[in-house]
Scaffold this motif. Structure first.
Motif, PDB file in Angstrom:
ATOM      1  N   ALA A 247      34.416  -2.134  55.988  1.00 13.96           N
ATOM      2  CA  ALA A 247      33.292  -3.073  56.100  1.00 13.96           C
ATOM      3  C   ALA A 247      32.342  -2.956  54.908  1.00 13.96           C
ATOM      4  N   ALA A 248      32.083  -1.747  54.450  1.00  8.83           N
ATOM      5  CA  ALA A 248      31.141  -1.566  53.326  1.00  8.83           C
ATOM      6  C   ALA A 248      31.651  -2.222  52.035  1.00  8.83           C
ATOM      7  N   PRO A 249      32.906  -2.001  51.639  1.00  8.49           N
ATOM      8  CA  PRO A 249      33.373  -2.693  50.437  1.00  8.49           C
ATOM      9  C   PRO A 249      33.397  -4.212  50.594  1.00  8.49           C
ATOM     10  N   MET A 250      33.733  -4.702  51.779  1.00  9.19           N
ATOM     11  CA  MET A 250      33.748  -6.148  51.984  1.00  9.19           C
ATOM     12  C   MET A 250      32.329  -6.720  51.924  1.00  9.19           C
ATOM     13  N   LEU A 251      31.359  -5.970  52.420  1.00  7.50           N
ATOM     14  CA  LEU A 251      29.964  -6.385  52.317  1.00  7.50           C
ATOM     15  C   LEU A 251      29.537  -6.441  50.848  1.00  7.50           C
ATOM     16  N   ALA A 252      29.961  -5.446  50.080  1.00  5.93           N
ATOM     17  CA  ALA A 252      29.640  -5.431  48.650  1.00  5.93           C
ATOM     18  C   ALA A 252      30.279  -6.618  47.925  1.00  5.93           C
ATOM     19  N   VAL A 253      31.491  -6.968  48.290  1.00  7.49           N
ATOM     20  CA  VAL A 253      32.170  -8.109  47.678  1.00  7.49           C
ATOM     21  C   VAL A 253      31.420  -9.396  47.992  1.00  7.49           C
TER      22      VAL A 253
ATOM     23  N   GLY B 240      42.348 -14.092  41.190  1.00  8.10           N
ATOM     24  CA  GLY B 240      41.773 -12.851  41.703  1.00  8.10           C
ATOM     25  C   GLY B 240      42.463 -12.385  42.973  1.00  8.10           C
ATOM     26  N   THR B 241      42.766 -13.319  43.860  1.00  6.74           N
ATOM     27  CA  THR B 241      43.477 -12.973  45.095  1.00  6.74           C
ATOM     28  C   THR B 241      44.871 -12.462  44.780  1.00  6.74           C
ATOM     29  N   ALA B 242      45.551 -13.114  43.851  1.00  5.97           N
ATOM     30  CA  ALA B 242      46.898 -12.674  43.479  1.00  5.97           C
ATOM     31  C   ALA B 242      46.871 -11.271  42.867  1.00  5.97           C
TER      32      ALA B 242
ATOM     33  N   THR C 169      41.469  -0.246  50.765  1.00  7.85           N
ATOM     34  CA  THR C 169      40.240   0.271  50.173  1.00  7.85           C
ATOM     35  C   THR C 169      40.355   0.327  48.651  1.00  7.85           C
ATOM     36  N   ASN C 170      41.502   0.754  48.139  1.00  9.98           N
ATOM     37  CA  ASN C 170      41.708   0.780  46.685  1.00  9.98           C
ATOM     38  C   ASN C 170      41.631  -0.620  46.100  1.00  9.98           C
ATOM     39  N   SER C 171      42.197  -1.596  46.783  1.00  9.66           N
ATOM     40  CA  SER C 171      42.137  -2.981  46.310  1.00  9.66           C
ATOM     41  C   SER C 171      40.704  -3.482  46.291  1.00  9.66           C
ATOM     42  N   LEU C 172      39.952  -3.189  47.343  1.00 13.70           N
ATOM     43  CA  LEU C 172      38.559  -3.624  47.392  1.00 13.70           C
ATOM     44  C   LEU C 172      37.706  -2.905  46.355  1.00 13.70           C
ATOM     45  N   CYS C 173      38.026  -1.663  46.059  1.00 17.49           N
ATOM     46  CA  CYS C 173      37.288  -0.955  45.000  1.00 17.49           C
ATOM     47  C   CYS C 173      37.498  -1.641  43.655  1.00 17.49           C
ATOM     48  N   TYR C 174      38.707  -2.124  43.424  1.00 18.99           N
ATOM     49  CA  TYR C 174      38.991  -2.891  42.205  1.00 18.99           C
ATOM     50  C   TYR C 174      38.142  -4.158  42.174  1.00 18.99           C
ATOM     51  N   VAL C 175      38.077  -4.854  43.288  1.00 18.34           N
ATOM     52  CA  VAL C 175      37.299  -6.087  43.356  1.00 18.34           C
ATOM     53  C   VAL C 175      35.814  -5.800  43.148  1.00 18.34           C
ATOM     54  N   VAL C 176      35.302  -4.774  43.808  1.00 20.68           N
ATOM     55  CA  VAL C 176      33.890  -4.417  43.656  1.00 20.68           C
ATOM     56  C   VAL C 176      33.596  -4.034  42.210  1.00 20.68           C
ATOM     57  N   GLY C 177      34.479  -3.268  41.597  1.00 20.67           N
ATOM     58  CA  GLY C 177      34.292  -2.900  40.188  1.00 20.67           C
ATOM     59  C   GLY C 177      34.274  -4.107  39.278  1.00 20.67           C
TER      60      GLY C 177
ATOM     61  N   LEU D 121      33.399  -7.188  40.177  1.00 15.56           N
ATOM     62  CA  LEU D 121      32.160  -7.923  40.424  1.00 15.56           C
ATOM     63  C   LEU D 121      30.959  -7.245  39.768  1.00 15.56           C
ATOM     64  N   ILE D 122      30.921  -5.929  39.787  1.00 17.05           N
ATOM     65  CA  ILE D 122      29.824  -5.215  39.119  1.00 17.05           C
ATOM     66  C   ILE D 122      29.882  -5.459  37.619  1.00 17.05           C
ATOM     67  N   THR D 123      31.082  -5.432  37.059  1.00 19.19           N
ATOM     68  CA  THR D 123      31.236  -5.718  35.629  1.00 19.19           C
ATOM     69  C   THR D 123      30.761  -7.130  35.304  1.00 19.19           C
ATOM     70  N   MET D 124      31.140  -8.100  36.129  1.00 17.70           N
ATOM     71  CA  MET D 124      30.700  -9.487  35.912  1.00 17.70           C
ATOM     72  C   MET D 124      29.182  -9.603  36.016  1.00 17.70           C
ATOM     73  N   TRP D 125      28.594  -8.900  36.964  1.00 20.85           N
ATOM     74  CA  TRP D 125      27.146  -8.941  37.146  1.00 20.85           C
ATOM     75  C   TRP D 125      26.441  -8.383  35.910  1.00 20.85           C
TER      76      TRP D 125
END
Length: 105
Positions: A4-10, A52-54, A78-86, A88-92
């Motif tokens: 839930a936490a990584p999905m909230l961050a995404v 991004g989904t692919a 969780t590893n996949s979501l960490c990639y996504v969060v990383g 998004l942080i880079t884009m931000w």
């Protein structure tokens, strides 16, 4: 629950990025090209979501093999979501480097 936490961050990251980016891009377009620019922006956004989904799916399946069950699936997710969060942080951070729009009255 641990996902839930990584999905909230995404979700938070997407919300923080999408509206300012649209404002920045479409604010620079002449009014008579606004419809075309809006359509192009939306098309590019949809393409980005698809890619991004692919890529996230590829990362997920790199961490597990076919038929895997249980905690290994949660770990891969969780590893996949960490990639996504990383990403998004880079884009931000990169968005902070974009030129500030000038307001004309």
């Amino acid at each position: 629950m641990p996902t839930a936490a990584p999905m909230l961050a995404v979700g938070f990251g997407l919300g923080m990025i999408s509206a300012p980016l649209a404002d920045l891009i479409l604010g620079q377009v002449a009014h008579h090209h606004a419809g075309s620019a809006s359509g192009l922006f939306k098309t590019a956004a949809q393409l980005g979501i698809a890619l991004g989904t692919a890529l996230t799916t590829v990362i997920f399946f790199i961490h597990i093999s076919a038929g895997t069950r249980g905690s290994a699936v949660s770990t891969a997710f969780t590893n996949s979501l960490c990639y996504v969060v990383g990403t998004l942080i880079t884009m931000w951070v990169l968005m902070l480097l974009l030129p500030k729009p000038t307001r004309t009255s």
